[in-house]
Write a protein that holds these residues in place. Sequence first.
Motif, PDB file in Angstrom:
ATOM      1  N   HIS A  96      -3.902  -5.213 -10.468  1.00 38.30           N
ATOM      2  CA  HIS A  96      -4.071  -6.707 -10.473  1.00 38.30           C
ATOM      3  C   HIS A  96      -5.347  -6.911  -9.735  1.00 38.30           C
ATOM      4  O   HIS A  96      -5.292  -6.387  -8.549  1.00 38.30           O
ATOM      5  N   SER A 108       3.851  -7.010  -2.880  1.00 37.35           N
ATOM      6  CA  SER A 108       3.998  -7.281  -1.370  1.00 37.35           C
ATOM      7  C   SER A 108       5.181  -8.124  -1.193  1.00 37.35           C
ATOM      8  O   SER A 108       5.557  -9.071  -1.594  1.00 37.35           O
ATOM      9  N   ALA A 134       0.880  -1.313  -0.153  1.00 37.21           N
ATOM     10  CA  ALA A 134       0.087   0.007   0.002  1.00 37.21           C
ATOM     11  C   ALA A 134       1.032   1.220   0.012  1.00 37.21           C
ATOM     12  O   ALA A 134       0.647   2.330  -0.790  1.00 37.21           O
ATOM     13  N   GLY A 157      -4.565 -14.001   0.930  1.00 39.16           N
ATOM     14  CA  GLY A 157      -3.666 -12.877   0.734  1.00 39.16           C
ATOM     15  C   GLY A 157      -4.196 -12.154  -0.743  1.00 39.16           C
ATOM     16  O   GLY A 157      -3.388 -11.407  -1.008  1.00 39.16           O
TER      17      GLY A 157
HETATM   18  C1  LIG Z   1      -2.505  -6.800  -1.036  1.00 38.34           C
HETATM   19  C2  LIG Z   1      -2.457  -5.776  -2.136  1.00 38.34           C
HETATM   20  C3  LIG Z   1      -2.230  -4.760  -1.756  1.00 38.34           C
HETATM   21  C4  LIG Z   1      -1.645  -4.152  -0.508  1.00 38.34           C
HETATM   22  O1  LIG Z   1      -0.501  -4.825  -0.060  1.00 38.34           O
HETATM   23  P1  LIG Z   1       0.173  -4.947   1.406  1.00 38.34           P
HETATM   24  O2  LIG Z   1       1.435  -5.469   1.228  1.00 38.34           O
HETATM   25  O3  LIG Z   1      -0.777  -5.647   2.271  1.00 38.34           O
HETATM   26  O4  LIG Z   1       0.137  -3.409   1.752  1.00 38.34           O
HETATM   27  C5  LIG Z   1      -2.127  -3.624  -2.780  1.00 38.34           C
HETATM   28  N1  LIG Z   1      -2.634  -3.980  -4.113  1.00 38.34           N
HETATM   29  C6  LIG Z   1      -2.869  -5.301  -4.361  1.00 38.34           C
HETATM   30  C7  LIG Z   1      -3.648  -5.550  -5.744  1.00 38.34           C
HETATM   31  C8  LIG Z   1      -3.167  -6.305  -3.550  1.00 38.34           C
HETATM   32  O5  LIG Z   1      -3.307  -7.718  -3.787  1.00 38.34           O
END
Ligand SMILES: *Cc1c(COP(=O)(O)O)cnc(C)c1O
Length: 463
Positions: free
Chosen positions: A225, A291, A153, A393
């Motif tokens: 995505h 991530s 994020a 996740g």
């Molecule tokens: C999980 C996810 C995020 C956020 O990732 P974090 O590491 O939890 O902050 C952002 N974009 C997409 C498409 C995700 O699947």
Amino acid sequence: MQDRLRQLPKVQAVLESELAIQLIQSFGYDDVANAVRSKIQLARDSLLEGQTEPKTDATHHALLSEIHEELRDQRAPSLRPAINATGIIIHTNLGRARLAPEAVDAMRAVAENYSNLELDLQTGKRGSRHQHVEALICQLTGAEAAIVVNNCAAAILSCLTALGAGKPVVASRGEMVEIGGSFRMPDVIAQSGAILREVGTTNKTHLSDYANATCSDTALLLKSHTSNYKVVGFTSTPSRTDLASLARDKGTILVEDLGSGVLIDLSEHGLPNEPVVRDVLDAGVDIVTFSGDKLLGGPQAGLIAGRREHIERIKAHPITRAVRIDKLSLAALAATLELYRTPNNPLNRVPVLQSLAEPAERVCGRAKGLSDALRKDRAIGATVVPSVARAGGGSLPLQDLPSYAVCVTHSSHSPDAIASHLRSASTPVLGRIKNDQFLLDMRSVQDSEIETLAESVIAALRT
Ligand SMILES: *Cc1c(COP(=O)(O)O)cnc(C)c1O
């Protein structure tokens, strides 16, 4: 009545007993004294309210052992290990990826000691914390440059703020994702100061939609995505390659948020198809974000990889400093990435990938072991049943992973009661309820956890 009140122990006398002295040594005088006082008060109140039996057993010993248990529970850390038998391998509420031993060792070494976190050992001058992973990320993804922040994020926020603040950002209506923890793409874009130009419709967005919305001051095209849902049926979205050449033609850049990016092609191993970071960059995407603790299998982190000129702008922006990665996560990330380097096979080394790739027969063996152990308690019923696990996740949303679970029943507890007892076990155990059956899915459990798991279940269901 007066007699019974008089029979209640005196606070001072209780505190002078041997057991109390031991408790005071472990928990301190104030907490023990307060607990004794309130227990005795409770007993007095219940006598005065006319209840024939005092609410609390006010003998010294019983009173103090009750206090011991309560103080121990109070002092137990709130955040503690749990057993994930949900069958969801990357479970955000349960801490996402388990780390490889190498990553844990690396964290410990950096935690216990000083380190060259921001020191260039060659020159003795100030260095960058990014130097510890940048080359490795570039090697594994083919990117020109890379930087790592606190989570994905934050990675998106950094990119959008550094590259897009005050300018239009073009994104498809079909990709306005919301993921857990109130992360909503339109809100993040607004927060960055970029101006969202939403194009297309929920199910269809064409290249021409992007083209018509892109002008000379467009900061970037943003592709996301759609990792936790799928629009099926009458849908269309332009290919990465087409979007990339549109971005080039228009003199802008293409950023893609992969969420759970992978470094190796999982479909080659019979596992579901998630975009591989290297392929995405090869297709012409300028910057990707993904991530650290999803399918990569490392610590919480957000990786940003791609073209050097853009990465340099992101590095230099103050927002990136505000969301920088901490040294422990950085150490764990570097060690995890190392496991992807040849000749290592990450499928045997990275726990998340091991859990995904484990043959179903082995999962079944673990389920048999657990059910045998549980059936030693006559009140417990335990049968092995086929089940369906998930990566979780937000990755691979629709993909089923063949698995096996132990269906647990109990002579005096309903499935809901079983679930609740197991959550409050000393090592909490999380399962799932399906068709009114309580299941412990064995794909997200390790062999080494089976003994503790069986003990926890038996002890928790005895209460
Ligand atoms: C999980 C996810 C995020 C956020 O990732 P974090 O590491 O939890 O902050 C952002 N974009 C997409 C498409 C995700 O699947």
